[in-house]
Design an enzyme around this catalytic site. Structure first.
Site, PDB file in Angstrom:
ATOM      1  N   GLN A  78      42.733  41.845  41.297  1.00  0.00           N
ATOM      2  CA  GLN A  78      43.873  42.232  42.126  1.00  0.00           C
ATOM      3  C   GLN A  78      43.676  43.635  42.683  1.00  0.00           C
ATOM      4  O   GLN A  78      44.082  44.628  42.097  1.00  0.00           O
ATOM      5  CB  GLN A  78      45.177  42.150  41.335  1.00  0.00           C
ATOM      6  N   PHE A  79      43.065  43.705  43.867  1.00  0.00           N
ATOM      7  CA  PHE A  79      42.799  44.988  44.511  1.00  0.00           C
ATOM      8  C   PHE A  79      44.080  45.713  44.876  1.00  0.00           C
ATOM      9  O   PHE A  79      44.088  46.933  45.021  1.00  0.00           O
ATOM     10  CB  PHE A  79      41.901  44.813  45.741  1.00  0.00           C
ATOM     11  N   THR A  80      45.195  45.001  45.008  1.00  0.00           N
ATOM     12  CA  THR A  80      46.446  45.632  45.418  1.00  0.00           C
ATOM     13  C   THR A  80      46.992  46.588  44.352  1.00  0.00           C
ATOM     14  O   THR A  80      47.917  47.349  44.636  1.00  0.00           O
ATOM     15  CB  THR A  80      47.518  44.585  45.785  1.00  0.00           C
TER      16      THR A  80
END
Length: 150
Positions: A78-80
């Protein structure tokens, strides 16, 4: 690395309407990688996750680790988690690592956590549009950042 660790009764990842993976009782871990991360960050986070005592003992006190309970783990990239929201209303993800950095470290984390737990770790698919379902148990949600170890 940033991780959001959720104690779950169950969790699953669906991609394009098909079940990709699922777990029963254990941890759903959302994992973000930044450009400065390395294998030392992986090792520290694996040790912390494996030893995190947030499962109930016989007296209903959070005193047991996932290793003690034999629970399952699912890790979803999850890069967010590296969203920057300081300017304007549209987040920037400039701190999130490029694929050349994040994929090997994500895979390394999954492999080392699997080895520490003595069982396979379930995953999503890196970069896919995933539908993640979970039943948070407690709710218990712990956020960890390897750049903030103190």
């Amino acid at each position: 690395m940033r991780a959001v660790i959720q104690r779950v009764q169950h969790a699953s990842v669906t991609i394009d309407g098909h079940l990709n993976s699922s777990i029963g009782s254990g941890f759903l871990i959302l994992l973000g990688v930044c450009e400065e991360d390395n294998t030392e960050d992986v090792d520290w986070l694996v040790r912390k996750v494996a030893a995190l005592r947030v499962f109930d003992d016989e007296q209903h006190v959070m005193n047991l680790s996932i290793m003690d309970t034999g629970g399952e783990c699912m890790v979803v990239s999850q890069f967010t988690l590296y969203a920057s929201y300081k300017k304007g209303n549209r987040p920037s993800w400039l701190r999130a690592a490029r694929h050349e950095v994040s994929i090997p470290l994500y895979e390394c984390f999954c492999e080392k956590l699997s080895k520490a737990l003595g069982k396979p770790v379930k995953t999503g698919v890196f970069g896919a549009d995933m539908k993640v379902e979970l039943l948070n148990d407690g709710p218990v949600t712990i956020c960890m950042d390897t750049k903030n170890k103190e």
